[in-house]
Design an enzyme around this catalytic site. Structure first.
Site, short mmCIF file in Angstrom:
data_model
loop_
_atom_site.label_atom_id
_atom_site.label_comp_id
_atom_site.label_asym_id
_atom_site.label_seq_id
_atom_site.Cartn_x
_atom_site.Cartn_y
_atom_site.Cartn_z
N SER A 89 0.83 -1.22 0.00
CA SER A 89 0.00 0.00 0.00
C SER A 89 0.86 1.25 0.00
CB SER A 89 -0.91 0.01 1.23
OG SER A 89 -0.14 0.03 2.42
N ASP A 149 5.59 -7.81 1.95
CA ASP A 149 4.72 -7.11 2.90
C ASP A 149 4.07 -8.13 3.83
OD1 ASP A 149 3.31 -4.01 2.51
OD2 ASP A 149 2.41 -5.37 3.95
N VAL A 202 9.78 -7.67 8.39
CA VAL A 202 11.21 -7.31 8.26
C VAL A 202 12.01 -7.53 9.55
CG1 VAL A 202 10.89 -5.72 6.33
CG2 VAL A 202 10.79 -4.83 8.69
N SER A 217 12.60 9.82 6.42
CA SER A 217 11.51 10.78 6.62
C SER A 217 12.13 12.10 7.00
CB SER A 217 10.59 10.30 7.74
OG SER A 217 9.75 11.37 8.19
N TYR A 273 10.16 7.37 16.27
CA TYR A 273 10.13 7.43 14.80
C TYR A 273 11.34 8.21 14.26
CZ TYR A 273 8.19 8.08 10.10
OH TYR A 273 8.00 8.08 8.74
#
Length: 262
Positions: free
Chosen positions: A19, A40, A62, A153, A166
């Site tokens: 996705s 996935d 993972v 990110s 994160y």
């Protein structure tokens, strides 16, 4: 002469491919002629995408090193593995110290560990296993045996309140970009990182309320004042894979945004 790494006749692995960003990357890599292993956890979505793009689905957590290895083997059996994109990742938001000031309300250590395990360690495990397989490929005219792109990110640089886990995980991905690219140069493998800003994915939900929220978010982007679309990000990923002189770099793709504290 513009050198470009050819993907036709090779295999590729995209993690988190069922996705959002991963799916957009998988479609664009397949459009370049690679057979994509859609790696996935989501079997139904992953199998549907694999069917759509003529790829193969591999169920991969993972954090499970054996499953990562299985995906690499599946890819290498199809054709030489020349491209890998690490897009699998999770988010978490929690302040380091809770409002109540008690240890029970402090940041959950298990959650911090899980985010690091998936976003950072999982990414590195795929890199080391895939690059080992790539190192046996025949080099192209440029001496290149393969290329890897990791997804970080902008939180790696402008982490917001509550983003300790994160940001630490994505900061780790950025931090290992150059040393790993240096390691892999001996094997003729390039590695780069793309750090997206606000990208329009299913994470924001659907419907009128979600659209209004996304429009509001978009106002904070320097220009253009909107969220990025997955295909814009996928295009940058493909450029990093195929541009033969792109190596050891982290590219922000974020419309010029610099995230505020909250």
């Amino acid at each position: 002469m513009l050198a470009s790494m050819e993907l036709t006749g090779s295999s590729a692995i995209v993690t988190g491919a069922a996705s959002g960003i991963g799916a957009a990357v998988a479609r664009q890599v397949a459009a370049r002629g690679a057979t994509v292993v859609v790696a996935d956890l989501q079997a139904e979505k992953g199998e549907a995408l694999a069917d759509e793009i003529g790829g193969v689905f591999a169920q991969v957590d993972v954090t499970d090193t054996a499953q990562v290895g299985d995906a690499v083997r599946v890819a290498a059996e199809i054709a030489p593995l020349r491209a890998v994109v690490n897009s699998a990742g999770i988010g978490w938001a929690q302040r380091t110290v809770g409002r109540e000031g008690t240890l029970e309300t402090a940041h959950d250590l298990g959650a911090f560990t899980k985010v690091i395990a998936i976003n950072l360690i999982g990414t590195f495990d795929m890199v080391r296993q895939a690059a080992t397989a790539m190192s046996h490929n025949e080099p192209d005219a440029d001496g290149c045996r393969g290329a890897i792109v990791n997804l970080a990110s902008v939180a790696a640089f402008d982490g917001q309140i509550g983003q300790a886990a994160y940001s630490a995980s994505k900061g780790g991905v950025v931090g290992m970009t150059l040393p790993v690219a240096r390691d892999l140069s001996a094997a003729g493998i390039r590695l780069n990182t793309v750090a997206p800003g606000l990208i329009d994915t299913p994470i924001y939900g659907e419907g009128e309320q979600a659209e209004a929220f996304k429009a509001k978010l978009g106002e904070s982007v320097l220009f253009p004042k909107r969220l990025g679309v997955p295909d814009e990000l996928a295009s940058m990923v493909v450029e990093c894979l195929t541009n033969s002189y792109m190596n050891g770099e982290t590219v922000r793709l974020d419309g010029g945004i610099r995230m505020p504290p909250k």
